[in-house]
Write a protein that holds these residues in place. Structure first.
Motif, PDB file in Angstrom:
ATOM      1  N   ASP A 105       0.895  -1.298   0.040  1.00 16.95           N
ATOM      2  CA  ASP A 105      -0.090  -0.075   0.003  1.00 16.95           C
ATOM      3  C   ASP A 105       0.845   1.265   0.018  1.00 16.95           C
ATOM      4  O   ASP A 105       0.438   2.142  -0.456  1.00 16.95           O
ATOM      5  CB  ASP A 105      -0.976  -0.054   1.174  1.00 16.95           C
ATOM      6  CG  ASP A 105      -0.108   0.036   2.565  1.00 16.95           C
ATOM      7  OD1 ASP A 105       1.101  -0.679   2.667  1.00 16.95           O
ATOM      8  OD2 ASP A 105      -0.824   0.424   3.503  1.00 16.95           O
ATOM      9  N   ARG A 106       2.038   1.199   0.726  1.00 15.93           N
ATOM     10  CA  ARG A 106       2.947   2.479   0.682  1.00 15.93           C
ATOM     11  C   ARG A 106       3.509   2.610  -0.733  1.00 15.93           C
ATOM     12  O   ARG A 106       3.445   3.737  -1.158  1.00 15.93           O
ATOM     13  CB  ARG A 106       4.146   2.185   1.605  1.00 15.93           C
ATOM     14  CG  ARG A 106       3.412   2.263   3.337  1.00 15.93           C
ATOM     15  CD  ARG A 106       4.294   2.006   4.234  1.00 15.93           C
ATOM     16  NE  ARG A 106       3.899   1.927   5.606  1.00 15.93           N
ATOM     17  CZ  ARG A 106       4.562   1.441   6.524  1.00 15.93           C
ATOM     18  NH1 ARG A 106       5.577   0.712   6.414  1.00 15.93           N
ATOM     19  NH2 ARG A 106       3.812   1.274   7.556  1.00 15.93           N
ATOM     20  N   ILE A 107       4.027   1.516  -1.227  1.00 10.71           N
ATOM     21  CA  ILE A 107       4.644   1.470  -2.718  1.00 10.71           C
ATOM     22  C   ILE A 107       3.434   2.098  -3.793  1.00 10.71           C
ATOM     23  O   ILE A 107       3.726   2.789  -4.431  1.00 10.71           O
ATOM     24  CB  ILE A 107       4.980   0.278  -3.055  1.00 10.71           C
ATOM     25  CG1 ILE A 107       6.066  -0.547  -2.383  1.00 10.71           C
ATOM     26  CG2 ILE A 107       5.044  -0.040  -4.493  1.00 10.71           C
ATOM     27  CD1 ILE A 107       6.309  -1.673  -2.541  1.00 10.71           C
ATOM     28  N   LEU A 108       2.137   1.662  -3.401  1.00  7.22           N
ATOM     29  CA  LEU A 108       1.256   2.217  -4.234  1.00  7.22           C
ATOM     30  C   LEU A 108       0.842   3.749  -4.107  1.00  7.22           C
ATOM     31  O   LEU A 108       0.553   4.459  -5.222  1.00  7.22           O
ATOM     32  CB  LEU A 108      -0.263   1.431  -4.164  1.00  7.22           C
ATOM     33  CG  LEU A 108      -1.471   1.796  -5.001  1.00  7.22           C
ATOM     34  CD1 LEU A 108      -1.010   1.604  -6.386  1.00  7.22           C
ATOM     35  CD2 LEU A 108      -2.636   1.052  -4.516  1.00  7.22           C
ATOM     36  N   TYR A 109       0.909   4.216  -3.079  1.00 11.33           N
ATOM     37  CA  TYR A 109       0.601   5.640  -2.319  1.00 11.33           C
ATOM     38  C   TYR A 109       1.984   6.325  -3.003  1.00 11.33           C
ATOM     39  O   TYR A 109       1.625   7.252  -3.505  1.00 11.33           O
ATOM     40  CB  TYR A 109       0.838   5.643  -0.900  1.00 11.33           C
ATOM     41  CG  TYR A 109       0.830   6.919  -0.387  1.00 11.33           C
ATOM     42  CD1 TYR A 109      -0.702   7.462  -0.507  1.00 11.33           C
ATOM     43  CD2 TYR A 109       1.628   7.562   0.161  1.00 11.33           C
ATOM     44  CE1 TYR A 109      -0.814   8.747   0.157  1.00 11.33           C
ATOM     45  CE2 TYR A 109       1.634   8.890   0.770  1.00 11.33           C
ATOM     46  CZ  TYR A 109       0.286   9.461   0.564  1.00 11.33           C
ATOM     47  OH  TYR A 109       0.116  10.585   1.380  1.00 11.33           O
ATOM     48  N   LEU A 110       3.109   6.060  -3.078  1.00 18.11           N
ATOM     49  CA  LEU A 110       4.130   6.644  -3.576  1.00 18.11           C
ATOM     50  C   LEU A 110       4.177   6.800  -5.007  1.00 18.11           C
ATOM     51  O   LEU A 110       4.331   7.618  -5.808  1.00 18.11           O
ATOM     52  CB  LEU A 110       5.412   6.277  -3.297  1.00 18.11           C
ATOM     53  CG  LEU A 110       6.014   6.310  -1.660  1.00 18.11           C
ATOM     54  CD1 LEU A 110       7.347   5.457  -1.423  1.00 18.11           C
ATOM     55  CD2 LEU A 110       6.031   7.842  -1.398  1.00 18.11           C
ATOM     56  N   THR A 111       3.723   5.649  -5.805  1.00 18.68           N
ATOM     57  CA  THR A 111       3.740   5.575  -7.106  1.00 18.68           C
ATOM     58  C   THR A 111       2.679   6.691  -7.515  1.00 18.68           C
ATOM     59  O   THR A 111       2.656   7.266  -8.770  1.00 18.68           O
ATOM     60  CB  THR A 111       3.279   4.196  -7.506  1.00 18.68           C
ATOM     61  OG1 THR A 111       4.137   3.303  -7.089  1.00 18.68           O
ATOM     62  CG2 THR A 111       2.996   3.933  -9.011  1.00 18.68           C
ATOM     63  N   THR A 112       1.379   6.399  -6.869  1.00 20.62           N
ATOM     64  CA  THR A 112       0.440   7.350  -7.306  1.00 20.62           C
ATOM     65  C   THR A 112       0.764   8.993  -7.145  1.00 20.62           C
ATOM     66  O   THR A 112       0.647   9.761  -8.188  1.00 20.62           O
ATOM     67  CB  THR A 112      -0.674   7.266  -6.282  1.00 20.62           C
ATOM     68  OG1 THR A 112      -1.156   5.905  -6.312  1.00 20.62           O
ATOM     69  CG2 THR A 112      -1.949   8.166  -6.690  1.00 20.62           C
ATOM     70  N   ILE A 113       1.545   9.191  -6.166  1.00 20.60           N
ATOM     71  CA  ILE A 113       2.070  10.608  -6.046  1.00 20.60           C
ATOM     72  C   ILE A 113       2.862  10.959  -7.039  1.00 20.60           C
ATOM     73  O   ILE A 113       2.989  12.088  -7.751  1.00 20.60           O
ATOM     74  CB  ILE A 113       2.569  10.757  -4.524  1.00 20.60           C
ATOM     75  CG1 ILE A 113       1.800  10.904  -3.447  1.00 20.60           C
ATOM     76  CG2 ILE A 113       3.453  12.256  -4.510  1.00 20.60           C
ATOM     77  CD1 ILE A 113       2.098  10.967  -2.069  1.00 20.60           C
ATOM     78  N   ALA A 114       3.547  10.068  -7.476  1.00 16.02           N
ATOM     79  CA  ALA A 114       4.811  10.272  -8.392  1.00 16.02           C
ATOM     80  C   ALA A 114       4.153  10.403  -9.961  1.00 16.02           C
ATOM     81  O   ALA A 114       4.362  11.384 -10.544  1.00 16.02           O
ATOM     82  CB  ALA A 114       5.576   9.216  -8.682  1.00 16.02           C
ATOM     83  N   VAL A 115       3.208   9.654 -10.001  1.00 13.40           N
ATOM     84  CA  VAL A 115       2.331   9.847 -11.433  1.00 13.40           C
ATOM     85  C   VAL A 115       1.592  11.302 -11.459  1.00 13.40           C
ATOM     86  O   VAL A 115       1.359  11.965 -12.551  1.00 13.40           O
ATOM     87  CB  VAL A 115       1.179   8.639 -11.702  1.00 13.40           C
ATOM     88  CG1 VAL A 115       0.408   8.938 -12.839  1.00 13.40           C
ATOM     89  CG2 VAL A 115       2.313   7.501 -12.010  1.00 13.40           C
ATOM     90  N   ALA A 116       0.857  11.580 -10.309  1.00 13.53           N
ATOM     91  CA  ALA A 116       0.201  12.836 -10.099  1.00 13.53           C
ATOM     92  C   ALA A 116       1.168  14.247 -10.349  1.00 13.53           C
ATOM     93  O   ALA A 116       0.757  14.953 -11.138  1.00 13.53           O
ATOM     94  CB  ALA A 116      -0.562  12.954  -8.763  1.00 13.53           C
ATOM     95  N   LEU A 117       2.346  13.878  -9.742  1.00 17.38           N
ATOM     96  CA  LEU A 117       3.365  14.883 -10.077  1.00 17.38           C
ATOM     97  C   LEU A 117       3.689  15.049 -11.553  1.00 17.38           C
ATOM     98  O   LEU A 117       4.034  16.107 -12.151  1.00 17.38           O
ATOM     99  CB  LEU A 117       4.480  14.786  -9.276  1.00 17.38           C
ATOM    100  CG  LEU A 117       4.359  15.212  -7.936  1.00 17.38           C
ATOM    101  CD1 LEU A 117       5.482  14.660  -6.808  1.00 17.38           C
ATOM    102  CD2 LEU A 117       3.940  16.472  -7.357  1.00 17.38           C
ATOM    103  N   LEU A 118       4.042  13.968 -12.248  1.00 12.23           N
ATOM    104  CA  LEU A 118       4.489  13.856 -13.701  1.00 12.23           C
ATOM    105  C   LEU A 118       3.524  14.264 -14.739  1.00 12.23           C
ATOM    106  O   LEU A 118       3.549  15.090 -15.280  1.00 12.23           O
ATOM    107  CB  LEU A 118       4.799  12.565 -14.110  1.00 12.23           C
ATOM    108  CG  LEU A 118       6.183  12.065 -13.417  1.00 12.23           C
ATOM    109  CD1 LEU A 118       6.521  10.559 -13.681  1.00 12.23           C
ATOM    110  CD2 LEU A 118       7.254  12.797 -13.870  1.00 12.23           C
ATOM    111  N   ALA A 119       2.236  14.019 -14.250  1.00 11.08           N
ATOM    112  CA  ALA A 119       0.959  14.562 -15.158  1.00 11.08           C
ATOM    113  C   ALA A 119       0.764  15.875 -14.766  1.00 11.08           C
ATOM    114  O   ALA A 119       0.506  16.637 -15.591  1.00 11.08           O
ATOM    115  CB  ALA A 119      -0.292  13.551 -14.645  1.00 11.08           C
TER     116      ALA A 119
END
Length: 41
Positions: free
Chosen positions: A20-34
């Motif tokens: 769940d932490r990995i998913l959370y960090l991945t979601t934040i990274a994708v949002a920042l890139l977008a």
């Protein structure tokens, strides 16, 4: 061979505990890139 199995089992346990932490960090990274992509348009 048992050393490899133990290492895989330990890695699998860490992944299961922290997915769940990995998913959370991945979601934040994708949002920042977008956001960066949309901001550069």
């Amino acid at each position: 061979m048992q050393h490899i199995k133990r290492g895989y089992r330990g890695l699998s346990l860490l992944f299961n505990l922290n997915w769940d932490r990995i998913l959370y960090l991945t979601t934040i990274a994708v949002a920042l890139l977008a956001g960066g992509f949309i901001g550069s348009l």
